[in-house]
Design a protein around this motif. Structure first.
Motif, PDB file in Angstrom:
ATOM      1  N   ILE A  73       1.645  14.615   1.825  1.00 37.09           N
ATOM      2  CA  ILE A  73       2.196  14.010   3.049  1.00 37.09           C
ATOM      3  C   ILE A  73       1.189  13.000   3.623  1.00 37.09           C
ATOM      4  O   ILE A  73       1.558  11.876   3.981  1.00 37.09           O
ATOM      5  CB  ILE A  73       2.487  15.098   4.125  1.00 37.09           C
ATOM      6  CG1 ILE A  73       3.453  16.139   3.588  1.00 37.09           C
ATOM      7  CG2 ILE A  73       2.981  14.459   5.421  1.00 37.09           C
ATOM      8  CD1 ILE A  73       4.893  15.874   3.804  1.00 37.09           C
ATOM      9  N   SER A  74      -0.088  13.380   3.680  1.00 44.54           N
ATOM     10  CA  SER A  74      -1.107  12.486   4.229  1.00 44.54           C
ATOM     11  C   SER A  74      -1.199  11.205   3.409  1.00 44.54           C
ATOM     12  O   SER A  74      -1.302  10.105   3.965  1.00 44.54           O
ATOM     13  CB  SER A  74      -2.474  13.161   4.253  1.00 44.54           C
ATOM     14  OG  SER A  74      -2.403  14.372   4.961  1.00 44.54           O
ATOM     15  N   THR A  75      -1.152  11.361   2.077  1.00 44.83           N
ATOM     16  CA  THR A  75      -1.226  10.192   1.197  1.00 44.83           C
ATOM     17  C   THR A  75      -0.022   9.284   1.428  1.00 44.83           C
ATOM     18  O   THR A  75      -0.164   8.060   1.525  1.00 44.83           O
ATOM     19  CB  THR A  75      -1.277  10.635  -0.285  1.00 44.83           C
ATOM     20  OG1 THR A  75      -2.331  11.578  -0.439  1.00 44.83           O
ATOM     21  CG2 THR A  75      -1.517   9.466  -1.205  1.00 44.83           C
ATOM     22  N   ALA A  76       1.159   9.888   1.543  1.00 44.77           N
ATOM     23  CA  ALA A  76       2.380   9.106   1.752  1.00 44.77           C
ATOM     24  C   ALA A  76       2.307   8.334   3.070  1.00 44.77           C
ATOM     25  O   ALA A  76       2.654   7.152   3.128  1.00 44.77           O
ATOM     26  CB  ALA A  76       3.596  10.024   1.738  1.00 44.77           C
ATOM     27  N   ILE A  77       1.817   8.995   4.126  1.00 45.08           N
ATOM     28  CA  ILE A  77       1.715   8.309   5.420  1.00 45.08           C
ATOM     29  C   ILE A  77       0.682   7.178   5.331  1.00 45.08           C
ATOM     30  O   ILE A  77       0.904   6.084   5.849  1.00 45.08           O
ATOM     31  CB  ILE A  77       1.366   9.304   6.547  1.00 45.08           C
ATOM     32  CG1 ILE A  77       2.501  10.320   6.705  1.00 45.08           C
ATOM     33  CG2 ILE A  77       1.138   8.573   7.869  1.00 45.08           C
ATOM     34  CD1 ILE A  77       2.223  11.426   7.698  1.00 45.08           C
ATOM     35  N   CYS A  78      -0.432   7.436   4.634  1.00 40.53           N
ATOM     36  CA  CYS A  78      -1.432   6.386   4.447  1.00 40.53           C
ATOM     37  C   CYS A  78      -0.818   5.178   3.756  1.00 40.53           C
ATOM     38  O   CYS A  78      -1.102   4.037   4.104  1.00 40.53           O
ATOM     39  CB  CYS A  78      -2.611   6.888   3.611  1.00 40.53           C
ATOM     40  SG  CYS A  78      -3.812   7.813   4.562  1.00 40.53           S
ATOM     41  N   LEU A  79       0.044   5.451   2.783  1.00 38.61           N
ATOM     42  CA  LEU A  79       0.689   4.357   2.057  1.00 38.61           C
ATOM     43  C   LEU A  79       1.636   3.586   2.969  1.00 38.61           C
ATOM     44  O   LEU A  79       1.617   2.356   3.010  1.00 38.61           O
ATOM     45  CB  LEU A  79       1.438   4.912   0.839  1.00 38.61           C
ATOM     46  CG  LEU A  79       2.136   3.885  -0.055  1.00 38.61           C
ATOM     47  CD1 LEU A  79       1.129   2.930  -0.655  1.00 38.61           C
ATOM     48  CD2 LEU A  79       2.922   4.572  -1.160  1.00 38.61           C
ATOM     49  N   LEU A  80       2.442   4.324   3.746  1.00 34.42           N
ATOM     50  CA  LEU A  80       3.404   3.687   4.643  1.00 34.42           C
ATOM     51  C   LEU A  80       2.713   2.838   5.706  1.00 34.42           C
ATOM     52  O   LEU A  80       3.181   1.764   6.068  1.00 34.42           O
ATOM     53  CB  LEU A  80       4.278   4.748   5.330  1.00 34.42           C
ATOM     54  CG  LEU A  80       5.383   5.338   4.450  1.00 34.42           C
ATOM     55  CD1 LEU A  80       6.121   6.431   5.204  1.00 34.42           C
ATOM     56  CD2 LEU A  80       6.350   4.244   4.018  1.00 34.42           C
ATOM     57  N   ILE A  81       1.577   3.334   6.209  1.00 31.66           N
ATOM     58  CA  ILE A  81       0.839   2.593   7.236  1.00 31.66           C
ATOM     59  C   ILE A  81      -0.037   1.527   6.589  1.00 31.66           C
ATOM     60  O   ILE A  81      -0.158   0.415   7.087  1.00 31.66           O
ATOM     61  CB  ILE A  81      -0.063   3.549   8.058  1.00 31.66           C
ATOM     62  CG1 ILE A  81       0.789   4.571   8.801  1.00 31.66           C
ATOM     63  CG2 ILE A  81      -0.904   2.769   9.048  1.00 31.66           C
ATOM     64  CD1 ILE A  81      -0.049   5.573   9.588  1.00 31.66           C
ATOM     65  N   GLY A  82      -0.656   1.897   5.464  1.00 32.53           N
ATOM     66  CA  GLY A  82      -1.679   1.037   4.864  1.00 32.53           C
ATOM     67  C   GLY A  82      -1.124  -0.172   4.133  1.00 32.53           C
ATOM     68  O   GLY A  82      -1.734  -1.240   4.181  1.00 32.53           O
ATOM     69  N   TYR A  83       0.020  -0.003   3.469  1.00 29.85           N
ATOM     70  CA  TYR A  83       0.543  -1.128   2.695  1.00 29.85           C
ATOM     71  C   TYR A  83       0.841  -2.345   3.583  1.00 29.85           C
ATOM     72  O   TYR A  83       0.344  -3.439   3.310  1.00 29.85           O
ATOM     73  CB  TYR A  83       1.765  -0.711   1.868  1.00 29.85           C
ATOM     74  CG  TYR A  83       2.082  -1.670   0.752  1.00 29.85           C
ATOM     75  CD1 TYR A  83       2.621  -2.920   1.030  1.00 29.85           C
ATOM     76  CD2 TYR A  83       1.806  -1.363  -0.578  1.00 29.85           C
ATOM     77  CE1 TYR A  83       2.881  -3.832   0.030  1.00 29.85           C
ATOM     78  CE2 TYR A  83       2.066  -2.271  -1.595  1.00 29.85           C
ATOM     79  CZ  TYR A  83       2.600  -3.494  -1.283  1.00 29.85           C
ATOM     80  OH  TYR A  83       2.853  -4.399  -2.278  1.00 29.85           O
ATOM     81  N   PRO A  84       1.631  -2.173   4.644  1.00 30.38           N
ATOM     82  CA  PRO A  84       1.898  -3.339   5.500  1.00 30.38           C
ATOM     83  C   PRO A  84       0.613  -3.924   6.098  1.00 30.38           C
ATOM     84  O   PRO A  84       0.507  -5.138   6.243  1.00 30.38           O
ATOM     85  CB  PRO A  84       2.790  -2.779   6.616  1.00 30.38           C
ATOM     86  CG  PRO A  84       3.301  -1.488   6.121  1.00 30.38           C
ATOM     87  CD  PRO A  84       2.326  -0.964   5.132  1.00 30.38           C
ATOM     88  N   LEU A  85      -0.356  -3.079   6.396  1.00 32.98           N
ATOM     89  CA  LEU A  85      -1.608  -3.578   6.956  1.00 32.98           C
ATOM     90  C   LEU A  85      -2.331  -4.449   5.920  1.00 32.98           C
ATOM     91  O   LEU A  85      -2.810  -5.540   6.227  1.00 32.98           O
ATOM     92  CB  LEU A  85      -2.507  -2.421   7.395  1.00 32.98           C
ATOM     93  CG  LEU A  85      -3.852  -2.846   7.993  1.00 32.98           C
ATOM     94  CD1 LEU A  85      -3.665  -3.636   9.276  1.00 32.98           C
ATOM     95  CD2 LEU A  85      -4.744  -1.634   8.250  1.00 32.98           C
ATOM     96  N   ALA A  86      -2.375  -3.954   4.674  1.00 31.15           N
ATOM     97  CA  ALA A  86      -3.021  -4.721   3.604  1.00 31.15           C
ATOM     98  C   ALA A  86      -2.308  -6.056   3.408  1.00 31.15           C
ATOM     99  O   ALA A  86      -2.943  -7.096   3.234  1.00 31.15           O
ATOM    100  CB  ALA A  86      -3.007  -3.915   2.313  1.00 31.15           C
ATOM    101  N   LEU A  87      -0.980  -6.006   3.494  1.00 27.61           N
ATOM    102  CA  LEU A  87      -0.172  -7.222   3.345  1.00 27.61           C
ATOM    103  C   LEU A  87      -0.534  -8.217   4.447  1.00 27.61           C
ATOM    104  O   LEU A  87      -0.739  -9.411   4.197  1.00 27.61           O
ATOM    105  CB  LEU A  87       1.311  -6.843   3.421  1.00 27.61           C
ATOM    106  CG  LEU A  87       2.323  -7.856   2.911  1.00 27.61           C
ATOM    107  CD1 LEU A  87       2.110  -8.126   1.434  1.00 27.61           C
ATOM    108  CD2 LEU A  87       3.744  -7.345   3.138  1.00 27.61           C
ATOM    109  N   TYR A  88      -0.628  -7.724   5.663  1.00 31.02           N
ATOM    110  CA  TYR A  88      -0.971  -8.578   6.801  1.00 31.02           C
ATOM    111  C   TYR A  88      -2.354  -9.199   6.600  1.00 31.02           C
ATOM    112  O   TYR A  88      -2.535 -10.410   6.742  1.00 31.02           O
ATOM    113  CB  TYR A  88      -0.937  -7.758   8.097  1.00 31.02           C
ATOM    114  CG  TYR A  88      -1.377  -8.536   9.312  1.00 31.02           C
ATOM    115  CD1 TYR A  88      -0.525  -9.461   9.923  1.00 31.02           C
ATOM    116  CD2 TYR A  88      -2.650  -8.372   9.858  1.00 31.02           C
ATOM    117  CE1 TYR A  88      -0.918 -10.189  11.026  1.00 31.02           C
ATOM    118  CE2 TYR A  88      -3.052  -9.081  10.964  1.00 31.02           C
ATOM    119  CZ  TYR A  88      -2.188  -9.997  11.545  1.00 31.02           C
ATOM    120  OH  TYR A  88      -2.595 -10.714  12.640  1.00 31.02           O
ATOM    121  N   ILE A  89      -3.342  -8.343   6.234  1.00 25.41           N
ATOM    122  CA  ILE A  89      -4.717  -8.838   6.070  1.00 25.41           C
ATOM    123  C   ILE A  89      -4.779  -9.895   4.964  1.00 25.41           C
ATOM    124  O   ILE A  89      -5.422 -10.929   5.127  1.00 25.41           O
ATOM    125  CB  ILE A  89      -5.691  -7.668   5.746  1.00 25.41           C
ATOM    126  CG1 ILE A  89      -5.754  -6.695   6.929  1.00 25.41           C
ATOM    127  CG2 ILE A  89      -7.097  -8.205   5.466  1.00 25.41           C
ATOM    128  CD1 ILE A  89      -6.595  -5.455   6.666  1.00 25.41           C
TER     129      ILE A  89
END
Lengths: 280, 266
Positions: A73-89
Motif C-alpha cells: 500500500i505504501s509503495t502504491a501511494i508513493c507511486l500515485l503521489i511520486g509519479y505526477p511530481l516527477a513528471l512536473y519536475i
C-alpha cells in the motif's frame, strides 16, 4: 613497496574488518537460525529447519502478511503521489529542476526519528490535525489515527517518497521528446500519449522506484514501532521482540534471514533490470 | 501545447501540495518547540523554556556527548578504511574481487534491524562487553561501505593520465599520491566523511542493539522520550538536531560546489 604489499596494505584492513564484524555476525545468526531455543531462553545446537517452518505458522504468517500488505500500500501511494511530481519536475527549466530535486532530498538527510516523531505530534488525539479539524467543525470527536496502520503508512510514504520520485524522474528525463511530438502529430490526445507513450517508456523507472520503496518498508522498524499500535506489528518488530523480549534468538535469527532473503531477491531483480537497460 | 494547460495546472498544484506534505511536519515541529503549552497542540505563547530544560538535563548532555564521541571516532576510522578500500578497488585486480565488491555493498542494503541483531548476537557470542566501543565498531562497519562508495564515484571521474603524467615527470609514487591523487579525490573524501558522521549521528536502531549501560546515544535518548509520550522538550531537541544536520548538508553542498568547479577546470 612492491605492488603486492601495497595491495595488502590498502585492502586487507577493511576486508578483515568486514569479515569480522559483518560477515561473521551473519554466519553466527545463520547457525543460530538452525538451532533450537533451550528451556531457559538459551540456545541448543540441535540442528533442524523448525524455525523456518514456524515463520509460516498462522500466528506469525499474519505479521508477515501485514508487513507485505502495509509495504505494498505504501509503495502504491508513493507511486500515485511520486509519479505526477516527477513528471512536473522533469518539465521545469534546468536550474528550477535542481532546486526542486534538492528540496525533495534535504529532509531525507535529517533525523529519521525526528521526522517520525513529527507525525506522532500531528496525528495524536490531542494533536494538531485533530485540534484543527475539531476547531473548524469537520469532526466532533477526535479521530484515532495514531497507533493504526494508517499512521504507519503515512509515516512510510513520508519517509520513502524520494526513492520513488528520483528513479521515475530519471526515466522521464531520458524520454525522447520527438516521440511525444510524433504522438501528438498523429492525433493522440494528451491522455492517450501519456498512456501509450510516456507510461510504457518510463516503466523501468516505476519498477526501480517501487523496489526501492518496498525494500525499506518491508524492513521497517521505527515507523511501526512509534506510529503503529500493538496490532500494527511488522517483521522488524517481531524480530526485535524475539531478541529482546521473547528471548528466542534462533527464531529471531530465522526471521532475519527470511527478511534478508526477500530484500536481496528484490534488489537482484532490480540489478538485472538495470543491466538490461544499459545494454539496450 | 495549449491542450495540456489544465493538466499542467493540476501537476503544479499537486507538486506544491506534496512539498507542503514534506515540509509542514518539520515546520510544525520547530514552531511548537517554542510554545508555552505543554500538553495540547494549541499555541499559547512564545518561550525558550524547553531549550533551557534540555541543557539542564544531565542525561541529555551525556547522550549528546556520547553521540559526538561515537560519531567522531567511527567517522575517522571509516573514512580512512573506506578511502583505502576505494583506491584499492579502483586500482588493483585480485582473486575474489567480485565477491569483495558485493560484500562491500551489503551493509548499505541489508535491513538495519538484521545488522543490529546480528552484531548483538556476535558480541554476546565473543563475550564483548556492550558499551561505547561496541557502537563505534558497528558504525564503522556500515560507514566503511558508504565512504568507499562515495570516494569510488569520485575516483571514477578522475583522469588517470594525470597520475601517469606526474610519474613520467619524475615524481615518486608517494609524491604522485600526495600531490595529484589526494587533492583530486579530496572533495569525495570530505563528502564521504560528512555522510558517515551524519549516519552515525542519526542512527538509532543499530545503537539500540549494540549499546550498553551508560552509552546511550542522542537518538536513543530521544527514542525513550518519545516512548514516554509527546513533550515540548522532544520538539526542542528535534529542532536542534535538524539545525545541526542542515549545517552539515550545507557544508556538504559547498564541498560539492567545489567539486563542480574543479570538474569544469579539467
Amino acid at each position: 613497496m612492491s605492488e603486492r604489499v601495497k595491495k595488502i596494505v590498502m585492502l586487507v584492513p577493511s576486508a578483515a574488518w568486514l569479515a569480522l564484524f559483518f560477515v561473521m555476525p551473519l554466519v553466527i545468526i545463520f547457525i543460530y537460525s538452525l538451532a533450537s531455543r533451550g528451556p531457559f531462553g538459551g540456545v541448543e545446537f540441535i540442528f533442524n529447519p523448525d524455525n523456518y517452518v514456524r515463520v509460516i505458522d498462522p500466528m506469525y504468517a499474519g505479521i508477515l502478511w501485514r508487513s507485505v500488505y502495509i509495504s505494498v500500500i505504501s509503495t502504491a501511494i508513493c507511486l500515485l503521489i511520486g509519479y505526477p511530481l516527477a513528471l512536473y519536475i522533469s518539465r521545469q527549466s534546468n536550474a528550477y529542476r535542481n532546486f526542486l530535486l534538492a528540496l525533495l532530498i534535504i529532509p531525507f538527510w535529517t533525523n529519521f526519528l525526528v521526522r517520525t516523531y513529527a507525525w506522532m505530534f500531528i496525528l495524536r488525539t490531542e494533536g494538531l490535525l485533530n485540534n484543527t479539524l475539531l476547531y473548524i467543525g469537520v469532526i466532533s470527536e477526535p479521530l484515532q489515527i495514531l497507533f493504526t496502520d494508517t499512521a504507519v503508512i503515512i509515516g512510510l510514504v513520508y519517509t520513502y517518497l524520494p526513492f520513488m520520485v528520483l528513479p521515475v524522474y530519471v526515466s522521464l528525463e531520458k524520454l525522447d521528446h520527438n516521440l511525444l511530438m510524433a504522438a501528438r502529430d498523429l492525433g493522440a490526445t494528451p491522455l492517450q500519449s501519456f498512456r501509450k507513450v510516456i507510461l510504457p517508456l518510463t516503466r523501468p523507472g516505476v519498477i526501480s522506484g517501487s523496489i526501492l520503496v518496498f525494500v525499506p518498508c518491508i524492513g521497517a522498524y521505527i515507523t511501526p514501532d512509534i506510529l503503529g499500535g500493538s496490532r500494527s506489528m511488522m517483521i522488524g518488530n517481531l524480530i526485535q521482540n524475539q531478541f529482546l523480549s521473547a528471548r528466542d534468538w534462533p527464531f529471531g535469527s530465522a526471521l532475519s534471514f527470511v527478511l534478508m532473503a526477500i530484500v536481496l531477491l528484490l534488489l537482484l531483480i532490480l540489478a538485472r533490470q538495470d543491466r538490461k537497460e544499459e545494454e539496450a | 501545447m495549449k491542450k495540456i494547460e489544465p493538466a499542467r495546472w493540476m501537476l503544479g498544484t499537486h507538486a506544491w501540495l506534496v512539498y507542503l506534505f514534506i515540509y509542514a511536519p518539520i515546520v510544525v515541529l520547530v514552531v511548537f518547540s517554542f510554545n508555552q503549552e505543554r500538553i495540547n497542540a494549541v499555541w499559547t505563547g512564545f518561550t525558550l523554556d524547553w531549550y533551557v530544560r534540555l541543557f539542564q538535563d544531565a542525561g541529555m548532555l551525556r547522550a549528546i556527548y556520547n553521540s559526538l564521541i561515537v560519531g567522531l571516532i567511527s567517522t575517522a576510522i571509516a573514512t580512512v578504511l573506506g578511502t583505502m578500500t576505494a583506491i584499492g578497488m579502483s586500482r588493483y585486480r585480485f582473486p575474489l574481487k567480485r565477491v569483495f565488491d558485493s560484500v562491500l555493498y551489503l551493509p548499505i542494503i541489508i535491513p538495519e534491524i538484521v545488522m543490529g541483531v546480528s552484531l548483538l548476537v556476535f558480541y554476546v557470542f565473543i563475550q564483548f562487553t556492550l558499551g561505547t566501543a561496541s557502537i563505534i565498531i558497528a558504525h564503522v562497519t556500515f560507514n566503511i561501505s558508504f565512504v568507499a562508495v562515495v570516494v569510488r564515484a569520485r575516483l571514477a571521474g578522475m583522469d588517470p593520465w594525470l597520475e601517469q603524467a606526474a610519474l613520467d615527470l619524475g615524481a615518486t609514487p608517494f609524491q604522485t599520491f600526495r600531490y595529484i591523487t589526494l587533492p583530486l579525490i579530496k572533495p569525495g573524501i570530505i563528502a564521504g566523511m560528512l555522510l558517515a558522521f551524519t549516519l552515525s549521528w542519526d542512527d538509532f536502531l543499530i545503537a539500540f542493539f549494540t549499546a550498553g549501560v551508560g552509552s546511550t546515544t542522542l537518538p536513543m535518548k530521544v527514542y525513550s522520550m518519545i516512548k514516554f509520550g509527546v513533550s515540548p522538550e522532544i520538539n526542542a531537541i528535534s529542532t536542534i538536531t535538524l539545525l545541526f544536520t542542515m549545517i552539515l548538508i550545507f557544508i556538504a553542498l559547498r564541498v560539492e560546489g567545489v567539486t563542480h568547479a574543479t570538474k569544469t577546470m579539467d
